[in-house]
Enzyme design. Structure first.
Site, short mmCIF file in Angstrom:
data_model
loop_
_atom_site.label_atom_id
_atom_site.label_comp_id
_atom_site.label_asym_id
_atom_site.label_seq_id
_atom_site.Cartn_x
_atom_site.Cartn_y
_atom_site.Cartn_z
N THR A 19 -2.45 1.26 -4.90
CA THR A 19 -1.83 1.61 -3.63
C THR A 19 -2.73 2.41 -2.69
O THR A 19 -2.44 2.52 -1.51
CB THR A 19 -0.53 2.40 -3.89
OG1 THR A 19 0.21 2.55 -2.68
CG2 THR A 19 -0.83 3.78 -4.46
N TYR A 20 -3.81 2.97 -3.18
CA TYR A 20 -4.67 3.82 -2.35
C TYR A 20 -5.37 2.99 -1.28
O TYR A 20 -6.11 2.05 -1.59
CB TYR A 20 -5.71 4.56 -3.19
CG TYR A 20 -5.17 5.54 -4.19
CD1 TYR A 20 -3.88 6.07 -4.08
CD2 TYR A 20 -5.95 5.95 -5.26
CE1 TYR A 20 -3.40 6.97 -5.02
CE2 TYR A 20 -5.47 6.86 -6.20
CZ TYR A 20 -4.19 7.36 -6.08
OH TYR A 20 -3.72 8.26 -7.01
N SER A 21 -5.15 3.36 -0.03
CA SER A 21 -5.75 2.66 1.12
C SER A 21 -5.51 1.16 1.06
O SER A 21 -6.38 0.35 1.40
CB SER A 21 -7.26 2.94 1.21
OG SER A 21 -7.49 4.31 1.45
#
Length: 326
Positions: free
Chosen positions: A58-60
């Site tokens: 989910t990061y960036s």
């Protein structure tokens, strides 16, 4: 750099884990570095002995995994690096775009491996507990991920201790792969995990790799009393406001600054050294957007705190409601 086993496994990890959430091209978050900006930090980490890297799907929007795969692979062989990622948060549209169903876990690991450019991850973690999916389904799917050779070990992140114990029991009862690590919310201004989760991990030989070891920069002084914001991230990260808003939090921050001043070191080094001294802690996950952040993390691994200093740092703490499980 010291290296230790992750829990009771044979997997060796550096005592500092570099959190990769702050890296990735085209992020909407102002404080996230693109790959060109991140490369010197990752290189300095590797040169300092860091071999353990943590990211998430989910990061960036997945760009963090892409950056992790590209950058770390420039500097370490696959056998030298330990790569951890996570699954749970919504990453695609629709009802099945997140969670811990069999459908999402099996599609999630393939998508993560594609972004990382790797055949497997060393540690595949559930990012949170999924109340909508039976834990039997989740643990069975994770076991299949390991059996397929797509992950070497599995881990979990913030949840209640009874949930973690239930998951481990389900895996053991069925002869499935058990979690080897827990990634809890744990730092000097949030110590509620000391009540149940960390004692459970110590008893069961589970590696503890805390997230937000510097309270998203609060322990370094990036915010002040009276809503003062001193950095880009502190002014644009509402999750920090949710986690750290008690007046006593700033009493702890001030105590850290006092101990650091006496040592003539930055507060970040003291706060991280405290965590590295705590029972059960394997490797704090440290984020970095400036070279100095990494310098402090590497120095903290060598900083010895006395029993009196530890007591002084802990003295201002007051209990918190449960924060970070959801």
């Amino acid at each position: 750099m010291e290296y230790v086993n992750l829990g009771k496994t044979g997997l060796r990890v550096s005592r500092i884990c570099l959190g990769m959430m702050s890296f990735g091209n085209d992020s909407e978050r102002e404080w996230v570095l693109d790959e060109d900006g991140a490369e010197p930090i990752v290189r300095a980490a590797v040169e300092g002995g860091v071999t353990f890297f943590d990211t998430a799907d989910t990061y960036s929007g997945g760009a963090s995994e892409v950056a992790t795969g590209r950058l770390v692979s420039k500097m370490l062989t696959r056998d030298e690096m330990v790569i951890a990622t996570k699954v749970f948060m919504p990453v695609t549209p629709g009802e099945n775009g997140g969670g811990l169903s069999r459908k999402h876990i099996l599609s999630g690991i393939d998508a993560s491996l594609g972004r990382l450019g790797m055949d497997y991850v060393d540690l595949y973690q559930i990012h949170r507990w999924d109340p909508r999916t039976p834990i039997e389904e989740t643990m069975g799917a994770l076991h299949d991920v390991v059996r397929a050779g797509k992950a070497r070990y599995i881990g979990a992140s913030s949840m209640f201790a009874w949930q973690f114990a239930q998951a481990q029991h389900v895996a053991e009862r069925n002869g499935w792969t058990k979690f080897v690590s827990m990634q809890p919310h744990y730092n000097l201004v949030y110590r509620e995990e000391e009540r149940e989760m960390i004692p459970l991990c110590i008893d069961q030989g589970i590696g503890v790799i805390p997230w937000s070891p510097l309270a998203r920069g609060v322990l370094t002084g990036n915010r002040g009393r009276g809503d003062e914001r001193r950095t880009t991230r502190s002014g644009t990260d509402p999750f920090t406001d949710y986690l750290y808003s008690q007046p006593s939090d700033f009493d702890v921050v001030e105590r850290v600054a006092e101990v650091a001043a006496k040592r003539d070191v930055p507060p970040a080094q003291v706060a991280l050294a405290w965590l590295l001294h705590r029972p059960g802690v394997t490797a704090p996950i440290v984020g970095s957007t400036k070279p100095g952040h990494l310098t402090d993390a590497l120095a903290a691994e060598k900083l010895d705190l006395s029993a009196d200093e530890m007591k002084s740092l802990e003295e201002p703490y007051l209990p918190h409601p449960v924060l970070g499980h959801f």
